[in-house]
Design an enzyme around this catalytic site. Structure first.
Site, short mmCIF file in Angstrom:
data_model
loop_
_atom_site.label_atom_id
_atom_site.label_comp_id
_atom_site.label_asym_id
_atom_site.label_seq_id
_atom_site.Cartn_x
_atom_site.Cartn_y
_atom_site.Cartn_z
N ALA A 46 0.83 -1.21 0.00
CA ALA A 46 0.00 0.00 0.00
C ALA A 46 0.87 1.27 0.00
O ALA A 46 1.65 1.46 -0.92
CB ALA A 46 -0.97 -0.03 1.16
N ASP A 68 -1.95 -13.35 -4.59
CA ASP A 68 -1.73 -11.92 -4.44
C ASP A 68 -0.29 -11.63 -3.97
O ASP A 68 0.37 -10.72 -4.47
CB ASP A 68 -2.75 -11.38 -3.43
CG ASP A 68 -2.76 -9.88 -3.38
OD1 ASP A 68 -2.98 -9.27 -4.45
OD2 ASP A 68 -2.52 -9.31 -2.29
N LYS A 96 3.06 -9.79 -5.80
CA LYS A 96 3.85 -8.71 -5.19
C LYS A 96 5.34 -9.03 -5.22
O LYS A 96 6.16 -8.17 -5.55
CB LYS A 96 3.39 -8.47 -3.76
CG LYS A 96 2.01 -7.80 -3.70
CD LYS A 96 1.50 -7.73 -2.27
CE LYS A 96 0.14 -7.06 -2.23
NZ LYS A 96 -0.52 -7.23 -0.94
#
Ligand code: ADP
Ligand code: ASP
Ligand code: MG
Length: 814
Positions: free
Chosen positions: A610, A677, A681
């Site tokens: 994030a 996911d 990354k």
């Protein structure tokens, strides 16, 4: 005496003419008032003449419009008692005009002489009506037909004063005998020695006023227009442009020659020799200071005083190997253009004898092409010279200032600014006056070029960022909120002017070319047009704003497929959408390549962790020469939440459910729990570390039972979690027995990446990782044993939005 000139907009209607009267009335001196035709009337007259000459009956409609404009203005301006005289005079003039147009219609032709006769009615009528209005208002005013005073040659359309001696004498003589305090005259119109009407060129009323001012040695020439002076750039195209308070004759001349329409270029010449000051003022804001033009060279130290541009330019070039050695080619080239009365706007500095290239007004291109090809017919037939090459749809932009010649590096700054904004430069010329540097560019790039240059030279390095945001859900709406909060700070402290120009969700899209109000964007968006990704891109591209940034807050693969279009058009891309960067390596590297080629940053910091500065830090490490040896990380906020809360007192099902309900997982929790996911990354981090990897090369040993992995909907998935609770409890027990915690870890070492569940012992950096936090350990050549650690909240709309915002600011500082 003073001369006041009022332009077309200033006299466009009764209301504006009322403002003009107030300005004139406040003047103590004896005054010559020079007026243009009512705004738009010259264009209407030219249009009517053209329609008539093409046998188009529409000329009658155009004529009626012209008639209506004048009659209604008289009725509004002049009291009923005085109206009939003015109306009958104007009607009889309009009758003549109608007859002239009729003539052109029947013959199907319009000569330059007849065209001037027709066009002259604009100023003839406006000056007469305004003088009668002044008289009716009790001013000591009279009317004079300027054709009696200004005597020109017969170069219709752009006539030159035939003899200044005679014109000056006629003007002087008239004003010395004239007793009225105010005399109203039409600008732009004059007459030939034989008495035929002529005109001085479009925008020529300024020139009329200057000729009169010089002839009577006026103390001042005031040009009243619709802007508050001569600006640092055309204020209609550059919002940040400012009025220039003082400017020298030479600088003003150069700016107007290169397109600053506020002053007709020949205007300065007559007043310059007399040293008469010109003031440019705004009829609609008479108290603002305006611009003063004098002989004083600028002393305020600013090298670049203004930026102007000319639209509608074509380049014509003559080239061929046979040109070397043939004497007099240039002489013949320029002579033939001069005979055809074509003025050359700019000559390029060709260093070889192989070619000559000049910029001319695009309207002259056909005549020029034919004239030159005829002149060199013989050489062309021998193939020594190629037929003229014409390039159109171009424009010239020019930087102007008295002191530019003494300053090195200005052209470097100019061209690097244009280059950075992907403005293609066709031709460069430095004026022989050394008072300007000009460049020929594509017409479609004018606004962008003017604004980028203006920013560079006049706005103390303020940079405007133009955002186009797709996706205004959780993250997008937080981003808009943060931009609204920070706008002022960024402007004052970082000199960044962040504007949101376009927004879209999956239903509608909305644009405001001046920046969308962030107070009520929701309402504006819902009133917008139907959303369409292609139309959105077309709009962004056609606006062609400098520093345009496309922001993708969606998770859509269709949207991520449009990045290449943006980047190839020099539009930066900022995204939290991981799809593009974790897609096929060829696609990822193509996007990186386009970003570099077109000077458009492609930033995706929020793809990992994030708002944490993970990718940025990685880039800095590599840029400064460090080498990544190993990356170890917990990169899934949702998995961290799950394993922090799962133990022998809870059930795996309930914890996952809670994570889903609290928004920590993707809507489909399997995407997180399957490890895909996290794999994406670590793939992105590996790629950013310089490794060519694809997703199927990442080892992913799932901890979910096969049955859970194979479910196709959330209900089945959750049911399977209940069914397999025992195996989850076993996982927990195995770790707890070793005094360890379960963490889902991503690892990259020796070019290989893997993701999976690990037992993390007490004392390990990951052991105490709270809630939904992320952590990354970078082991590098410079940090071999004690890794560089980045840790903090790794999920949530607010932190993701702030990560996107940080990318936007990075582009601002780029
Ligand atoms: P008028 O009808 O009063 O003669 P013009 O339309 O001829 O007015 O000239 C004024 C216009 O010139 C402005 O409205 C503006 O659009 C344009 N312009 C172009 N460059 C400049 C500049 N550098 N400063 C001010 N105005 C400019
Ligand atoms: N009316 C003329 C034009 O529109 C002259 C002027 O306004 O200066 O070009
Ligand atoms: Mg003008």
């Amino acid at each position: 005496m003073k001369v006041l000139k009022f332009g077309g907009t200033s006299v466009a209607n009764a209301k504006n003419i009322g403002l003009v009267k107030n300005i004139v009335k406040n003047n103590k001196n004896k005054t010559a008032v020079v007026v243009s035709a009512f705004g738009g009337v010259t264009d209407l007259l030219l249009n009517a003449a053209k329609q008539a000459s093409l046998h188009k009956k529409e000329y009658k409609k155009t004529f009626l419009e012209i008639e209506e404009r004048h009659i209604s203005t008289i009725k509004e301006l002049i009291p009923v008692a005085n109206q009939s005289k003015v109306l009958s005079k104007v009607k009889s003039e309009l009758n003549i005009l109608e007859t002239l147009l009729e003539g052109a219609f029947f013959i199907g032709e319009i000569t330059p002489k007849l065209s001037d006769k027709i066009v002259s009615y604009g100023e003839l009528l406006s000056s007469y009506i305004i003088s009668e209005y002044f008289i009716a208002e009790g001013l000591n005013a009279n009317y004079k037909d300027s054709r009696d005073l200004l005597k020109t040659n017969t170069n219709y359309g752009k006539a030159a004063i035939y003899s200044f001696n005679e014109t000056n004498m006629l003007i002087k003589d008239f004003f010395s005998k004239n007793k009225s305090k105010i005399t109203v005259l039409g600008g732009f119109i004059a007459s030939s020695i034989k008495g035929d009407s002529t005109t001085l060129g479009r925008g020529g009323s300024d020139y009329t006023a200057a000729i009169i001012a010089a002839a009577i040695d006026a103390e001042n020439l005031e040009i009243w227009t619709d802007v508050s002076g001569m600006f640092t750039a055309n204020p209609k195209l550059v919002k940040q442009a400012k009025a220039i308070e003082d400017i020298s004759y030479q600088e003003a001349m150069e700016l107007s020659h290169f397109g600053a329409k506020v002053l007709y270029p020949p205007t300065i010449q007559p007043v310059l020799s007399k040293g008469i000051t010109i003031t440019i003022k705004n009829t609609f804001d008479p108290d603002s200071k305006g611009t003063t033009i004098t002989k004083n060279l600028n002393k305020n130290g600013k090298t670049v005083r203004g930026i102007s541009h000319i639209d509608n330019i074509s380049l014509i070039s003559l080239e061929g190997s046979g040109m070397v050695g043939i004497p007099g080619i240039s002489k013949r080239f320029f002579e033939v253009l001069s005979i055809a009365q074509i003025s050359i706007v700019l000559i390029t500095q060709a260093s070889s004898e192989h070619s000559i290239c000049v910029a001319i007004n695009a309207d002259d291109v056909l005549v020029a092409e034919e004239a030159i090809n005829n002149e060199f017919e013989y050489e062309i037939s021998l193939k020594k010279i190629k037929p003229v090459l014409v390039e159109s749809n171009l424009a010239i932009i020019a930087l102007v200032g008295d002191h530019m010649k003494n300053h090195q590096g200005l052209s470097g700054k100019m061209f690097s600014t244009l280059g950075k904004n992907n403005v293609n430069i066709r031709v460069i010329a430095q004026g022989s006056s050394e008072r300007n540097i000009s460049a020929v560019i594509d017409k479609t790039d004018v606004k962008k070029a003017l604004n980028s240059l203006h920013e560079k030279f006049f706005e103390e390095n303020t940079k405007q960022l133009n955002l186009f945001i797709m996706g205004v859900g959780n993250v997008g709406s937080k981003l808009l909120h943060q931009i609204k909060q920070q706008k002022k700070y960024l402007k004052e402290n970082l000199k960044l002017n962040v504007r949101v120009i376009g927004i879209s969700n999956s239903r509608t899209m909305f644009f405001d070319e001046d920046g969308i109000s962030l107070k009520n964007w929701e309402t504006l968006l819902s009133s917008g047009e139907k959303a369409n990704k292609e139309a959105f891109f077309d709009k962004v591209n056609s606006l062609n704003y400098r520093n345009s940034i496309f922001v993708d807050n969606t998770a859509s693969d269709v949207v991520s497929n449009t990045y290449a279009d943006y980047l190839s058009n020099s539009i930066s891309v900022v995204t939290c959408n991981k799809i593009a960067c974790s897609s096929q390596y060829t696609n990822y590297s193509k996007l990186k390549y386009l970003a570099q080629k077109y000077n458009a940053p492609f930033l995706f910091e929020t793809n990992v962790g994030a708002g944490l500065p993970i990718i940025d830090t990685l880039k800095h490490l590599i840029a400064s020469g460090d080498k990544i040896l190993k990356i170890q990380a917990v990169l899934s906020g949702s998995l961290n939440f799950v394993f922090n809360n799962f133990n022998n007192q809870t059930t795996f099902h309930d914890v996952v459910k809670q994570a889903q309900e609290e928004g920590y997982t993707e809507p489909d929790p399997k995407i997180d729990l399957s490890g895909i996911d996290v794999a994406r990354k670590i793939l992105i981090l590996a790629r950013e570390s310089g490794y060519k990897l694809d997703i199927d090369e990442i080892k992913n040993k799932p901890f979910l039972p096969l049955e859970s992995l194979n479910t196709t909907n959330n209900d089945d998935f959750f049911a399977s979690l209940i069914k397999h609770e025992a195996s989850f409890q076993d996982m927990y027990k195995a770790a707890a027995e070793k005094d360890s915690k379960l963490k889902y870890v991503a690892q990259f070492e020796d070019g290989k990446a893997s993701v999976g569940l690990q037992h993390i012992p007490k004392g390990h950096d990951f052991y105490n990782l709270e809630g939904s936090d992320n952590i990354v350990l970078f082991f590098t050549e410079r940090y071999p044993n004690q890794p560089m650690i980045i840790k903090g909240a790794g999920a949530g709309a607010d932190v993701t939005a702030s990560g996107i915002f940080a990318d936007i600011v990075r582009i601002g500082n780029f």
